[in-house]
Design a protein around this motif. Sequence first.
Motif, short mmCIF file in Angstrom:
data_model
loop_
_atom_site.label_atom_id
_atom_site.label_comp_id
_atom_site.label_asym_id
_atom_site.label_seq_id
_atom_site.Cartn_x
_atom_site.Cartn_y
_atom_site.Cartn_z
N LEU A 179 55.40 -15.99 -67.50
CA LEU A 179 56.21 -17.19 -67.44
C LEU A 179 56.49 -17.73 -68.83
O LEU A 179 57.62 -18.13 -69.14
CB LEU A 179 55.51 -18.24 -66.58
CG LEU A 179 56.24 -19.56 -66.35
CD1 LEU A 179 57.55 -19.31 -65.63
CD2 LEU A 179 55.37 -20.51 -65.56
N GLU B 257 51.40 -17.82 -56.21
CA GLU B 257 52.67 -18.52 -56.36
C GLU B 257 53.17 -18.37 -57.81
O GLU B 257 52.38 -18.47 -58.75
CB GLU B 257 52.51 -20.00 -56.03
CG GLU B 257 51.99 -20.28 -54.62
CD GLU B 257 52.95 -19.80 -53.55
OE1 GLU B 257 54.19 -19.90 -53.77
OE2 GLU B 257 52.49 -19.33 -52.49
N ASP C 93 56.81 -18.96 -60.60
CA ASP C 93 58.11 -19.58 -60.86
C ASP C 93 58.72 -18.84 -62.04
O ASP C 93 58.49 -19.19 -63.20
CB ASP C 93 57.94 -21.07 -61.14
CG ASP C 93 59.29 -21.77 -61.30
OD1 ASP C 93 60.33 -21.14 -60.99
OD2 ASP C 93 59.30 -22.93 -61.76
N THR D 159 62.07 -17.68 -63.87
CA THR D 159 63.50 -17.98 -63.95
C THR D 159 64.04 -17.49 -65.28
O THR D 159 63.43 -17.70 -66.33
CB THR D 159 63.74 -19.50 -63.83
OG1 THR D 159 63.16 -19.97 -62.63
CG2 THR D 159 65.24 -19.80 -63.84
N ASN E 54 60.33 -13.75 -51.62
CA ASN E 54 61.17 -14.93 -51.81
C ASN E 54 60.62 -16.12 -51.03
O ASN E 54 59.56 -16.03 -50.39
CB ASN E 54 62.63 -14.65 -51.44
CG ASN E 54 62.80 -14.32 -49.95
OD1 ASN E 54 61.92 -14.59 -49.13
ND2 ASN E 54 63.95 -13.76 -49.61
N SER E 55 61.35 -17.23 -51.04
CA SER E 55 60.87 -18.47 -50.42
C SER E 55 60.76 -18.36 -48.90
O SER E 55 60.05 -19.15 -48.27
CB SER E 55 61.79 -19.64 -50.79
OG SER E 55 63.12 -19.38 -50.36
N ASN F 236 64.92 -14.61 -60.12
CA ASN F 236 65.05 -16.04 -59.85
C ASN F 236 64.69 -16.38 -58.41
O ASN F 236 64.38 -17.54 -58.10
CB ASN F 236 66.46 -16.52 -60.16
CG ASN F 236 66.75 -16.53 -61.65
OD1 ASN F 236 65.85 -16.33 -62.46
ND2 ASN F 236 68.00 -16.76 -62.02
N ASP F 237 64.78 -15.39 -57.51
CA ASP F 237 64.48 -15.62 -56.10
C ASP F 237 63.00 -15.38 -55.77
O ASP F 237 62.57 -15.67 -54.65
CB ASP F 237 65.33 -14.72 -55.21
CG ASP F 237 66.81 -15.03 -55.33
OD1 ASP F 237 67.14 -16.22 -55.50
OD2 ASP F 237 67.63 -14.08 -55.27
N LYS G 274 59.33 -16.16 -55.46
CA LYS G 274 58.50 -17.37 -55.43
C LYS G 274 57.01 -17.05 -55.34
O LYS G 274 56.18 -17.94 -55.57
CB LYS G 274 58.91 -18.26 -54.26
CG LYS G 274 60.38 -18.71 -54.33
CD LYS G 274 60.67 -19.41 -55.64
CE LYS G 274 62.14 -19.80 -55.74
NZ LYS G 274 62.48 -20.41 -57.07
N SER G 275 56.68 -15.83 -55.00
CA SER G 275 55.27 -15.44 -54.94
C SER G 275 55.15 -13.93 -55.11
O SER G 275 56.11 -13.19 -54.87
CB SER G 275 54.60 -15.89 -53.64
OG SER G 275 55.23 -15.31 -52.51
#
Length: 530
Positions: free
Chosen positions: A9, A398, A400, A402, A435-436, A484-485, A487-488
Amino acid sequence: MVTMRYTLLALMALFLFTSCKKENTVWETDWSVPVINDTLSFSNLVNDSTLAETGGFYSVDLNRSLFNISINEFVEIPDTTVQGAFGTTFPFISVTPGLEFVNEEEELVLNIADVQLKEIITGEGFIDIELINPVETMAFFTINLPGITKDGIPFVQTYNVPAGSASNPASSSNTISLNGYQLDLTGINGNERNTLRSVVTVVADPAGPTVTMTNTDTVRMNVTLRGMQIDYARGYFGNQIISDTTEVDLDVLNMVQSGVIDLPNTTVKFEVNNGVKVGASALLNFVKNENSSGTIVSLNHPQLGTGFNIDPALGSWSTLSPSQKLIVFDDANSNIEEFLENLGAKNTLGYRIEMNPWGNVSGGNDEIFPQSRLGVNLHVNMPLTVGTNALVVSDTFEVDLTQDLNSTHVVSGEMLLTSSNAFPFSADVTLKLVNSNGSVLHTISGSQRIQSAQYGSLQAMTNLMVANSDVKFVLNEAALLDINDVKSIIVESEFNSMNPITSLNEQMSIPVGAFLGVKLRTRFTTKNQF
């Protein structure tokens, strides 16, 4: 893995920034960053009542207390207030200086439900004494509680209360610590229970005036026992029933998704210890567990669902010897191996314990001492010999992640894992980008497995078989386009204990000093646009 996540990240945050130029300058660069350098071993579990060393290999030596009740959970004395009222039957009397106008012996009955106590010794506790004087001269109250003693000396206290009146009586409040006091609760004649004896005398102030006391003037004493904690008790503790269904959650086992684990023949012992001089009966209703796949295994044993008796403890203060009841679960009398191999994260136990099931057979001479406990201990002793067959353990992190595809961004990369494994298990590691909605976008398999020590060579420094492995996880352009999609990340590891001679998954003993050393670094190619 958590360290790796935040390092990635941070790298992306460093690389992703925009430019104000109308025309971009574009070039690619390679980056290599160390993430993890760590070693896993069992050394911190030895000698903590979990693991032991036997003949050069680890063994399970597990001793745990599952259930433990102390004296104050057997006998509870609630905060209790008892009142005494003293007056005259004559229409009036003349109270001269120094006159003893009250001399009463009474019994103060404590409100203790279902328990008949003869004697207690307090560890903590207080007695609050409120004295009320409606007579128009100072009064000296002497409170004698012959049944309350410390070091053989009875509780006797004298308090002075100012002059009062019938319409506005004077009062005095006093608090005494009862720590270490012995309370005789057999009353005046010695045959009562839960009853304190009190003698109250009230003397008019020798230097005061002569006053009149009528039959409507009532001298009062309110005694409150509060915060009582017991060190010792004798009496009849009643027919008490402790019944419950207890659930023990081992959340770490929810990480096991599938596969088989094979354990050696195991003996599990439940030891019931009764340090209270009270007979009891007990019933273990059921023991069951449920694993992450929803498979439920109930433990079978002749003792389950069948009541058994628990003898009272023997001895006294320095010689107290708890009684013991041992329940043994092994492969001959139960399905203990199947139960353990189910790897149940949710474990449920139903039990019932009844104190004094046969009534007051001791004649009111049940005893509880400071060291008295009613408890259940678990003992497990077996070689740490484990077989695994496609045992999949999963964990989710989890994230993030991007990046701006129109600016500096990662276009390809890989994570490089170097391992030194002295455990007799191999592991195939897979990463799943999610993804989410919980959908798996990409699955990234390691380039090879982390090899078992069985396939390694003898390391002179540790005298252990050690296998070295290099595993790559390639993040291709397709995965990075969807970054970007994501999430985990789900990390799945499939463990096997293959014997290199038979090529079969078999039970393996874990040598003392076994370790797994890992080094993880990332290598990224970025497209830089300015």
